[in-house]
Scaffold this active site. Structure first.
Site, PDB file in Angstrom:
ATOM      1  N   HIS A 100      16.126   5.283 -11.451  1.00 44.33           N
ATOM      2  CA  HIS A 100      14.936   6.022 -11.854  1.00 44.33           C
ATOM      3  C   HIS A 100      14.517   5.620 -13.274  1.00 44.33           C
ATOM      4  O   HIS A 100      14.100   6.435 -14.085  1.00 44.33           O
ATOM      5  CB  HIS A 100      15.247   7.533 -11.807  1.00 44.33           C
ATOM      6  CG  HIS A 100      14.107   8.399 -11.362  1.00 44.33           C
ATOM      7  ND1 HIS A 100      14.074   9.009 -10.143  1.00 44.33           N
ATOM      8  CD2 HIS A 100      12.969   8.781 -11.993  1.00 44.33           C
ATOM      9  CE1 HIS A 100      12.973   9.735 -10.032  1.00 44.33           C
ATOM     10  NE2 HIS A 100      12.278   9.604 -11.141  1.00 44.33           N
ATOM     11  N   GLN A 128       6.071   8.628  -1.825  1.00 49.24           N
ATOM     12  CA  GLN A 128       7.371   9.064  -2.356  1.00 49.24           C
ATOM     13  C   GLN A 128       7.432  10.576  -2.283  1.00 49.24           C
ATOM     14  O   GLN A 128       6.532  11.261  -2.740  1.00 49.24           O
ATOM     15  CB  GLN A 128       7.504   8.573  -3.804  1.00 49.24           C
ATOM     16  CG  GLN A 128       8.760   9.029  -4.522  1.00 49.24           C
ATOM     17  CD  GLN A 128       8.614  10.399  -5.159  1.00 49.24           C
ATOM     18  OE1 GLN A 128       7.563  10.727  -5.692  1.00 49.24           O
ATOM     19  NE2 GLN A 128       9.642  11.209  -5.080  1.00 49.24           N
ATOM     20  N   ARG A 157       7.346   1.223 -15.736  1.00 54.62           N
ATOM     21  CA  ARG A 157       6.683   1.223 -17.046  1.00 54.62           C
ATOM     22  C   ARG A 157       5.884  -0.053 -17.265  1.00 54.62           C
ATOM     23  O   ARG A 157       4.917  -0.057 -18.028  1.00 54.62           O
ATOM     24  CB  ARG A 157       7.717   1.392 -18.156  1.00 54.62           C
ATOM     25  CG  ARG A 157       8.446   2.741 -18.103  1.00 54.62           C
ATOM     26  CD  ARG A 157       9.510   2.785 -19.159  1.00 54.62           C
ATOM     27  NE  ARG A 157      10.337   3.974 -19.151  1.00 54.62           N
ATOM     28  CZ  ARG A 157      11.452   4.100 -18.435  1.00 54.62           C
ATOM     29  NH1 ARG A 157      11.862   3.128 -17.644  1.00 54.62           N
ATOM     30  NH2 ARG A 157      12.167   5.207 -18.514  1.00 54.62           N
ATOM     31  N   GLY A 174      13.899  -1.214 -12.053  1.00 59.22           N
ATOM     32  CA  GLY A 174      14.517  -0.802 -13.320  1.00 59.22           C
ATOM     33  C   GLY A 174      14.588  -1.925 -14.325  1.00 59.22           C
ATOM     34  O   GLY A 174      15.217  -2.955 -14.088  1.00 59.22           O
ATOM     35  N   TYR A 224      10.051  14.321  -2.222  1.00 65.49           N
ATOM     36  CA  TYR A 224      11.306  15.001  -2.527  1.00 65.49           C
ATOM     37  C   TYR A 224      11.594  15.966  -1.378  1.00 65.49           C
ATOM     38  O   TYR A 224      10.700  16.338  -0.631  1.00 65.49           O
ATOM     39  CB  TYR A 224      11.175  15.772  -3.844  1.00 65.49           C
ATOM     40  CG  TYR A 224      10.998  14.892  -5.062  1.00 65.49           C
ATOM     41  CD1 TYR A 224      12.052  14.104  -5.524  1.00 65.49           C
ATOM     42  CD2 TYR A 224       9.785  14.848  -5.758  1.00 65.49           C
ATOM     43  CE1 TYR A 224      11.898  13.306  -6.652  1.00 65.49           C
ATOM     44  CE2 TYR A 224       9.632  14.051  -6.884  1.00 65.49           C
ATOM     45  CZ  TYR A 224      10.694  13.285  -7.330  1.00 65.49           C
ATOM     46  OH  TYR A 224      10.541  12.497  -8.431  1.00 65.49           O
ATOM     47  N   THR A 237      13.147   9.972  -2.526  1.00 68.11           N
ATOM     48  CA  THR A 237      13.903   9.763  -3.765  1.00 68.11           C
ATOM     49  C   THR A 237      15.166  10.613  -3.712  1.00 68.11           C
ATOM     50  O   THR A 237      15.097  11.829  -3.540  1.00 68.11           O
ATOM     51  CB  THR A 237      13.035  10.135  -4.979  1.00 68.11           C
ATOM     52  OG1 THR A 237      11.892   9.271  -4.968  1.00 68.11           O
ATOM     53  CG2 THR A 237      13.784   9.949  -6.287  1.00 68.11           C
ATOM     54  N   SER A 264       3.266   9.136  -5.742  1.00 65.00           N
ATOM     55  CA  SER A 264       4.307  10.131  -5.984  1.00 65.00           C
ATOM     56  C   SER A 264       3.910  11.488  -5.426  1.00 65.00           C
ATOM     57  O   SER A 264       2.722  11.826  -5.360  1.00 65.00           O
ATOM     58  CB  SER A 264       4.518  10.236  -7.500  1.00 65.00           C
ATOM     59  OG  SER A 264       5.299  11.358  -7.827  1.00 65.00           O
ATOM     60  N   ARG A 280      16.133   7.515 -16.172  1.00 67.32           N
ATOM     61  CA  ARG A 280      15.633   8.861 -16.486  1.00 67.32           C
ATOM     62  C   ARG A 280      16.478   9.968 -15.879  1.00 67.32           C
ATOM     63  O   ARG A 280      16.221  11.134 -16.099  1.00 67.32           O
ATOM     64  CB  ARG A 280      14.180   8.989 -15.997  1.00 67.32           C
ATOM     65  CG  ARG A 280      13.251   8.046 -16.705  1.00 67.32           C
ATOM     66  CD  ARG A 280      11.961   7.806 -15.945  1.00 67.32           C
ATOM     67  NE  ARG A 280      10.998   8.882 -16.028  1.00 67.32           N
ATOM     68  CZ  ARG A 280      10.171   9.078 -17.053  1.00 67.32           C
ATOM     69  NH1 ARG A 280      10.208   8.268 -18.093  1.00 67.32           N
ATOM     70  NH2 ARG A 280       9.314  10.073 -17.033  1.00 67.32           N
ATOM     71  N   LYS A 326      15.226   5.835  -2.064  1.00 66.46           N
ATOM     72  CA  LYS A 326      15.104   5.288  -3.417  1.00 66.46           C
ATOM     73  C   LYS A 326      16.153   5.957  -4.302  1.00 66.46           C
ATOM     74  O   LYS A 326      16.148   7.188  -4.434  1.00 66.46           O
ATOM     75  CB  LYS A 326      13.695   5.572  -3.954  1.00 66.46           C
ATOM     76  CG  LYS A 326      13.465   5.190  -5.411  1.00 66.46           C
ATOM     77  CD  LYS A 326      11.990   5.313  -5.737  1.00 66.46           C
ATOM     78  CE  LYS A 326      11.672   4.976  -7.165  1.00 66.46           C
ATOM     79  NZ  LYS A 326      11.985   6.024  -8.117  1.00 66.46           N
TER      80      LYS A 326
END
Ligand SMILES: Cc1cc2nc3c(=O)[nH]c(=O)nc-3n(C[C@H](O)[C@H](O)[C@H](O)COP(=O)(O)O)c2cc1C
Length: 381
Positions: A278, A130, A333, A310, A132, A158, A109, A281, A254
């Protein structure tokens, strides 16, 4: 309860809940608004049944897939997630090492706590970066050059986080970077002193993907302000098209959900899309990626690699997504709770269980290869 007593997602989650300070557990576990989408992400799989075939000779099974030009030994990958060293001091190092041992891809990330260069040097397994989109276009270019130089295999932009999701669990505890805990949040930290000792006795917290460009260390810029002040909410298709050209390699978006956006991703030269909300989230009430998968695969599946993430908690969830035409499935997760409870050992245990479930499931479905799965072996209720 110990690591070797964890046999599934729920066990890891429960152990993480017992061990982590409440604000950190809730940062991982929580989602936006009423968390409807978060729950739906998993229940969506339950509305779809598998229809097995038998007597097909399934002694040897091959779980490998190829996605965005990368050969993976298993049909799942570790989706990029932020702040991993807060969950366990090994952080991204543990996830990358476990992914490499299972022959799969991992994401780093922009808000990662170990540098993408260090991970690239240590592990040869496919790595995605990943990122932004920042208002400062020079910064975007610099970050891409840095990733290129390091040898990152694929870029993952993302696109579902144009503004931050409303995570009310974090508002209640005061979870933010730097910490701005509420009194309740502080009490929850004090109740888990082992976490604090561990945190204090290991390498200082850093965000090495950003540190060179953004001063977060002095506490002047929080992650919340990073999102509102540095990321560009005017980001549009033309901007992304330029980035795709500049990268000139494997590039995926993504957070695509609609067929129209999937088609535009192809038009601007992307090689992959990840259907994702996401992990619930961001936009609560958004459709689950699994519910939306068939529509997108039917429209563009022969022209771009369609992935999804997800709500994945079981090998059979992955078998269902592959049956609908996903090329690979991301987990979040599912590996974060094991990371929190056991570092690399925890992530490896979780990935091992998932691989065994997929292998067992594939055999019980009467298949020896992932590409033998199809819609014919699914029924929706
Ligand atoms: C704690 C946490 C941090 C995350 N951080 C990021 C991130 O920095 N960038 C990103 O694109 N997605 C991030 N995600 C989303 C994941 O990449 C993935 O889309 C999601 O976790 C999939 O849902 P699942 O957790 O139900 O598997 C994060 C998710 C979690 C749970």
């Amino acid at each position: 309860m110990r690591l070797n007593q964890c046999f599934n997602f729920h066990d890891f989650r429960e152990l993480a809940r017992r061990r982590l300070p409440g604000p950190i557990f809730n940062y991982i576990d929580g989602a936006a608004d009423d968390e409807t989408t978060y729950r739906r992400n998993t229940t969506a799989f339950e509305q779809c049944d598998l229809l097995p075939s038998v007597l097909r000779g399934v002694e040897q099974v091959d779980l490998s897939v190829t996605v965005m030009g990368q050969k993976l030994a298993v049909p799942f990958y570790c989706s990029p997630t932020a702040l991993q060293r807060l969950f366990h001091h090994e952080g991204e190092r543990a996830v990358a090492a476990a992914a490499a041992n299972y022959g799969t891809m991992f994401g780093v990330s922009s808000l990662g706590t170990v540098s993408l260069e260090e991970l690239r040097k240590k592990y040869s397994t496919p790595q995605v970066y990943q990122f932004y989109f920042h208002k400062d276009r020079g910064l975007n270019r610099a970050m891409m050059q840095r990733a290129k130089k390091a040898g990152v295999n694929a870029m993952m932009l993302t696109v579902d986080s144009i503004t931050g999701g409303n995570r009310e669990r974090d508002l209640r505890t005061g979870f933010s970077i730097p910490f701005r805990l509420t009194l309740g949040g502080m009490i929850q930290f004090a109740a888990k002193p082992m976490w604090g000792i561990n945190y204090a006795t290991h390498e200082r917290f850093k965000l090495p993907q950003l540190d060179e460009h953004v001063d977060m260390s002095s506490g002047t810029l929080s992650i919340g302000r990073y999102f509102t002040e540095m990321l560009d909410p005017s980001m549009n298709w033309d901007n992304v098209a330029e980035m795709v050209q500049l990268w000139n390699g494997q590039f995926c978006l993504k957070g695509i959900m609609s067929v129209a956006d999937a088609k535009r991703a192809i038009d601007i030269g992307c090689t992959g899309i990840v259907l994702s909300n996401h992990g619930g989230r961001q936009l609560d009430g958004s459709r689950s990626a699994f519910d939306q998968l068939a529509e997108v695969v039917d429209a563009v599946g022969d022209r771009i690699d369609v992935m999804m993430d997800g709500g994945v908690q079981r090998g059979t969830h992955i078998l269902k997504a592959l049956s609908l035409g996903a090329k690979a499935v991301g987990i979040g997760r599912y590996y974060l709770f094991p990371l929190a409870v056991g570092g690399q050992e925890g992530v490896e245990r979780a990935l091992g269980l998932l691989r065994a479930e997929i292998e067992r499931g594939l055999k019980l479905m009467g298949c020896t290869k992932v590409d033998q799965l199809s819609r014919e072996n699914l029924r929706f209720r």
